[in-house]
Design a protein around this motif. Structure first.
Motif, PDB file in Angstrom:
ATOM      1  N   GLN A   1      46.936  24.916  26.394  1.00  0.00           N
ATOM      2  CA  GLN A   1      48.161  26.378  26.671  1.00  0.00           C
ATOM      3  C   GLN A   1      49.188  25.505  26.630  1.00  0.00           C
ATOM      4  O   GLN A   1      49.156  25.171  28.343  1.00  0.00           O
ATOM      5  CB  GLN A   1      47.581  27.153  26.542  1.00  0.00           C
ATOM      6  CG  GLN A   1      48.770  28.403  26.383  1.00  0.00           C
ATOM      7  CD  GLN A   1      48.324  29.699  26.568  1.00  0.00           C
ATOM      8  OE1 GLN A   1      47.305  30.287  27.444  1.00  0.00           O
ATOM      9  NE2 GLN A   1      48.953  30.905  26.208  1.00  0.00           N
TER      10      GLN A   1
ATOM     11  N   LEU B   1      41.739  24.322  28.736  1.00  0.00           N
ATOM     12  CA  LEU B   1      40.613  25.880  28.485  1.00  0.00           C
ATOM     13  C   LEU B   1      39.423  25.228  27.652  1.00  0.00           C
ATOM     14  O   LEU B   1      39.538  24.529  26.543  1.00  0.00           O
ATOM     15  CB  LEU B   1      41.784  26.721  27.950  1.00  0.00           C
ATOM     16  CG  LEU B   1      42.165  27.464  28.491  1.00  0.00           C
ATOM     17  CD1 LEU B   1      43.326  28.150  27.758  1.00  0.00           C
ATOM     18  CD2 LEU B   1      42.104  28.265  29.991  1.00  0.00           C
TER      19      LEU B   1
ATOM     20  N   ARG C   1      36.447  25.333  24.818  1.00  0.00           N
ATOM     21  CA  ARG C   1      35.098  26.177  24.441  1.00  0.00           C
ATOM     22  C   ARG C   1      33.650  25.668  23.718  1.00  0.00           C
ATOM     23  O   ARG C   1      33.704  24.367  24.082  1.00  0.00           O
ATOM     24  CB  ARG C   1      35.874  26.623  23.194  1.00  0.00           C
ATOM     25  CG  ARG C   1      37.211  27.235  22.951  1.00  0.00           C
ATOM     26  CD  ARG C   1      38.889  27.015  23.522  1.00  0.00           C
ATOM     27  NE  ARG C   1      39.254  27.485  23.347  1.00  0.00           N
ATOM     28  CZ  ARG C   1      39.746  28.615  24.382  1.00  0.00           C
ATOM     29  NH1 ARG C   1      38.875  28.781  25.632  1.00  0.00           N
ATOM     30  NH2 ARG C   1      41.036  29.397  23.896  1.00  0.00           N
TER      31      ARG C   1
ATOM     32  N   GLU D   1      28.968  30.127  35.937  1.00  0.00           N
ATOM     33  CA  GLU D   1      29.943  29.693  37.623  1.00  0.00           C
ATOM     34  C   GLU D   1      28.200  30.544  38.353  1.00  0.00           C
ATOM     35  O   GLU D   1      28.441  30.402  39.222  1.00  0.00           O
ATOM     36  CB  GLU D   1      30.353  30.691  37.367  1.00  0.00           C
ATOM     37  CG  GLU D   1      32.060  30.195  36.976  1.00  0.00           C
ATOM     38  CD  GLU D   1      32.897  30.872  37.062  1.00  0.00           C
ATOM     39  OE1 GLU D   1      33.240  32.579  37.280  1.00  0.00           O
ATOM     40  OE2 GLU D   1      33.949  30.760  37.437  1.00  0.00           O
TER      41      GLU D   1
ATOM     42  N   ILE E   1      27.724  25.009  36.323  1.00  0.00           N
ATOM     43  CA  ILE E   1      28.988  25.317  36.155  1.00  0.00           C
ATOM     44  C   ILE E   1      29.893  23.227  36.099  1.00  0.00           C
ATOM     45  O   ILE E   1      30.773  23.083  36.347  1.00  0.00           O
ATOM     46  CB  ILE E   1      29.870  25.918  36.902  1.00  0.00           C
ATOM     47  CG1 ILE E   1      31.487  26.056  36.920  1.00  0.00           C
ATOM     48  CG2 ILE E   1      29.497  25.481  38.037  1.00  0.00           C
ATOM     49  CD1 ILE E   1      31.625  26.975  35.441  1.00  0.00           C
TER      50      ILE E   1
ATOM     51  N   VAL F   1      38.817  25.100  37.659  1.00  0.00           N
ATOM     52  CA  VAL F   1      37.579  24.484  38.879  1.00  0.00           C
ATOM     53  C   VAL F   1      37.067  26.119  39.503  1.00  0.00           C
ATOM     54  O   VAL F   1      38.123  26.756  40.060  1.00  0.00           O
ATOM     55  CB  VAL F   1      38.445  24.126  40.122  1.00  0.00           C
ATOM     56  CG1 VAL F   1      37.036  23.392  40.840  1.00  0.00           C
ATOM     57  CG2 VAL F   1      38.656  22.654  39.646  1.00  0.00           C
TER      58      VAL F   1
ATOM     59  N   ASP G   1      45.600  33.312  38.358  1.00  0.00           N
ATOM     60  CA  ASP G   1      45.175  34.787  38.315  1.00  0.00           C
ATOM     61  C   ASP G   1      46.152  35.445  39.654  1.00  0.00           C
ATOM     62  O   ASP G   1      45.059  36.256  39.963  1.00  0.00           O
ATOM     63  CB  ASP G   1      43.642  35.418  37.853  1.00  0.00           C
ATOM     64  CG  ASP G   1      43.130  34.574  37.050  1.00  0.00           C
ATOM     65  OD1 ASP G   1      43.721  34.262  36.081  1.00  0.00           O
ATOM     66  OD2 ASP G   1      41.752  34.295  36.645  1.00  0.00           O
TER      67      ASP G   1
ATOM     68  N   GLU H   1      53.567  37.514  25.924  1.00  0.00           N
ATOM     69  CA  GLU H   1      53.022  37.990  24.677  1.00  0.00           C
ATOM     70  C   GLU H   1      54.682  38.802  23.976  1.00  0.00           C
ATOM     71  O   GLU H   1      55.032  37.785  22.818  1.00  0.00           O
ATOM     72  CB  GLU H   1      52.238  38.753  24.559  1.00  0.00           C
ATOM     73  CG  GLU H   1      51.084  38.659  25.134  1.00  0.00           C
ATOM     74  CD  GLU H   1      50.059  40.073  24.832  1.00  0.00           C
ATOM     75  OE1 GLU H   1      50.327  40.590  24.465  1.00  0.00           O
ATOM     76  OE2 GLU H   1      48.657  38.782  24.583  1.00  0.00           O
TER      77      GLU H   1
ATOM     78  N   PRO I   1      45.896  28.978  22.906  1.00  0.00           N
ATOM     79  CA  PRO I   1      45.475  27.345  22.702  1.00  0.00           C
ATOM     80  C   PRO I   1      45.518  26.173  21.314  1.00  0.00           C
ATOM     81  O   PRO I   1      44.850  27.765  20.692  1.00  0.00           O
ATOM     82  CB  PRO I   1      44.451  27.969  23.867  1.00  0.00           C
ATOM     83  CG  PRO I   1      44.871  29.402  24.478  1.00  0.00           C
ATOM     84  CD  PRO I   1      45.347  30.068  23.187  1.00  0.00           C
TER      85      PRO I   1
HETATM   86  P1  C2E Z   1      42.559  31.826  32.713  1.00  0.00           P
HETATM   87  O1  C2E Z   1      42.267  30.081  33.593  1.00  0.00           O
HETATM   88  O2  C2E Z   1      43.961  32.712  33.675  1.00  0.00           O
HETATM   89  O3  C2E Z   1      43.251  30.499  31.088  1.00  0.00           O
HETATM   90  C1  C2E Z   1      44.299  31.673  30.496  1.00  0.00           C
HETATM   91  C2  C2E Z   1      43.321  32.750  29.724  1.00  0.00           C
HETATM   92  O4  C2E Z   1      44.130  33.443  28.972  1.00  0.00           O
HETATM   93  C3  C2E Z   1      43.102  31.939  28.697  1.00  0.00           C
HETATM   94  O5  C2E Z   1      41.645  32.343  28.039  1.00  0.00           O
HETATM   95  C4  C2E Z   1      43.929  32.189  27.456  1.00  0.00           C
HETATM   96  O6  C2E Z   1      43.708  31.556  25.971  1.00  0.00           O
HETATM   97  C5  C2E Z   1      44.417  33.921  27.672  1.00  0.00           C
HETATM   98  N1  C2E Z   1      45.607  33.854  27.511  1.00  0.00           N
HETATM   99  C6  C2E Z   1      47.017  32.948  27.827  1.00  0.00           C
HETATM  100  N2  C2E Z   1      48.393  33.188  26.928  1.00  0.00           N
HETATM  101  C7  C2E Z   1      47.719  34.485  26.620  1.00  0.00           C
HETATM  102  C8  C2E Z   1      48.540  36.164  26.048  1.00  0.00           C
HETATM  103  O7  C2E Z   1      49.268  35.288  26.256  1.00  0.00           O
HETATM  104  N3  C2E Z   1      47.909  37.526  25.900  1.00  0.00           N
HETATM  105  C9  C2E Z   1      46.579  37.103  26.134  1.00  0.00           C
HETATM  106  N4  C2E Z   1      45.916  38.016  25.701  1.00  0.00           N
HETATM  107  N5  C2E Z   1      45.599  35.797  27.049  1.00  0.00           N
HETATM  108  C10 C2E Z   1      46.520  34.868  26.875  1.00  0.00           C
HETATM  109  P2  C2E Z   1      40.481  31.940  27.887  1.00  0.00           P
HETATM  110  O8  C2E Z   1      40.391  30.748  26.761  1.00  0.00           O
HETATM  111  O9  C2E Z   1      39.540  32.665  27.162  1.00  0.00           O
HETATM  112  O10 C2E Z   1      40.075  30.943  29.412  1.00  0.00           O
HETATM  113  C11 C2E Z   1      39.898  32.299  30.042  1.00  0.00           C
HETATM  114  C12 C2E Z   1      39.075  32.061  31.338  1.00  0.00           C
HETATM  115  O11 C2E Z   1      37.407  30.923  31.284  1.00  0.00           O
HETATM  116  C13 C2E Z   1      40.243  31.026  32.155  1.00  0.00           C
HETATM  117  O12 C2E Z   1      41.135  32.599  31.774  1.00  0.00           O
HETATM  118  C14 C2E Z   1      39.290  30.543  32.689  1.00  0.00           C
HETATM  119  O13 C2E Z   1      39.191  31.309  34.470  1.00  0.00           O
HETATM  120  C15 C2E Z   1      38.413  30.892  32.224  1.00  0.00           C
HETATM  121  N6  C2E Z   1      37.696  29.154  31.628  1.00  0.00           N
HETATM  122  C16 C2E Z   1      38.692  28.624  30.543  1.00  0.00           C
HETATM  123  N7  C2E Z   1      38.784  27.193  31.126  1.00  0.00           N
HETATM  124  C17 C2E Z   1      37.951  26.866  31.889  1.00  0.00           C
HETATM  125  C18 C2E Z   1      37.157  25.876  32.476  1.00  0.00           C
HETATM  126  O14 C2E Z   1      37.153  24.131  31.729  1.00  0.00           O
HETATM  127  N8  C2E Z   1      36.732  25.770  33.565  1.00  0.00           N
HETATM  128  C19 C2E Z   1      36.454  26.819  34.967  1.00  0.00           C
HETATM  129  N9  C2E Z   1      35.344  26.687  35.439  1.00  0.00           N
HETATM  130  N10 C2E Z   1      36.618  28.186  33.918  1.00  0.00           N
HETATM  131  C20 C2E Z   1      37.559  27.858  32.591  1.00  0.00           C
END
Ligand code: C2E
Ligand code: MG
Ligand code: MG
Ligand code: MG
Length: 285
Positions: A45, A61, A63, A82, A87, A118, A179, A241, A265
């Protein structure tokens, strides 16, 4: 091992651990198999300059590309991973894959960065520094090319206390505090984390233009931007958004914008590179 079992396990599993022990075991087993088979992929993204709309970085990110279920979002499996050692290998795979992709992109975009999430357990591993160094060396990347997104809990929450913060900073990679404002965020210890970016959580961005009777988060967002700048830290607004949010944030001096308004993304081949803007057309949504 059956896909049908996976489907049940993935559907029923919730981050709040309301799933039964059996369901969690089934999902855990499915995830072990998925790691072996390398069924994961990364979407990216854009994180864009608030003033110019140019892409500065991409957040990786993860999947789960399940052969029958399709693309499973991280919220469905990261919390479980996690809570286990799973993880660690997943995190190492994510780092390496992000670095591999970044090396390809950097041929045409030498300034581009990728940020990687991470997990606390990953950071706590003594081998983490080795993994990071190995990946940078393998792809000939400058440490500045990769950013690590960490949460307050990961850095300050462990038994190591401040040690973790210093150890992570010692890697020489730029850090993003992810966050911020989503939990019990503490400004009092923020100055001890040598982060380059402060990422304001989507929940605060969402409420910044909330109509009455909801209370606007505007004063907090503005104060955080001022605070971060005083501390020499750049601010990323997460979850933008709507164009009005971008315009407000830009006016308040926010440095970087990330959110569905810019781009969801996407897989590497589907990425749109901008430049983006709050007033121009022809972008996502
Ligand atoms: P995060 O790191 O805070 O990533 C941002 C999340 O918010 C992503 O969800 C993204 O798609 C979503 N997002 C971005 N812009 C918007 C928006 O405008 N509106 C809304 N409603 N959502 C938005 P995603 O891809 O589902 O990931 C969720 C969480 O999963 C991530 O939050 C992160 O904490 C975790 N994550 C993702 N990839 C990894 C990874 O490779 N390793 C680890 N440890 N955690 C991961
Ligand atoms: Mg993140
Ligand atoms: Mg985030
Ligand atoms: Mg977030």
């Amino acid at each position: 091992y059956h896909a049908k079992q996976d489907r049940h396990a993935v559907r029923r599993f919730h981050a709040d651990l309301s799933a039964s022990a059996l369901e969690r075991m089934e999902l855990e087993q499915a995830l072990r198999v998925a790691l072996d088979r390398e069924e994961f992929c990364l979407h990216y993204q854009p994180i864009v300059d608030a003033a110019t709309g140019e892409v500065r970085a991409l957040e990786a990110l993860v999947r789960w590309q399940h052969p029958q279920l399709g693309l499973v979002p991280p919220g469905r499996f990261i919390p479980l991973m996690e809570g286990t050692d799973l993880i660690v290998p997943l995190g190492a795979w994510v780092l390496r894959e992000a670095a591999r992709q970044l090396q390809v992109w950097r041929r045409n975009r030498p300034e581009l960065r990728v940020s990687v999430n991470v997990a606390p357990r990953q950071l706590a591993q003594p081998e983490f520094a080795e993994v990071v160094r190995g990946v940078l060396a393998e792809f000939g990347l400058d440490p500045q090319a990769l950013m690590l997104e960490v949460t307050e809990g990961a850095v300050f929450g462990g038994t190591g206390g401040d040690d973790n913060a210093e150890r992570v900073a010692g890697l020489g990679l730029p850090l993003a505090l992810d966050d911020f404002g989503s939990g019990y965020s503490s400004i009092s210890r923020l100055h001890r984390l040598p982060a380059q970016w402060l990422k304001i959580d989507r929940s605060l961005i969402e409420d910044q233009d909330a109509p009455p009777p909801a209370r606007s988060s505007r004063p907090i967002v503005r104060a955080l931007i001022t605070f971060a700048h005083e501390a020499g830290v750049q601010v990323v607004a997460e979850g933008v958004e709507r164009p009005e949010q971008w315009r407000d944030l830009r006016e308040w001096g926010c440095d970087l914008i990330q959110g569905f308004y810019v781009s969801r993304p996407a897989a590497p081949d589907d990425l749109v590179w901008g430049p983006f803007g709050p007033g121009t057309s022809g972008q996502a949504d």
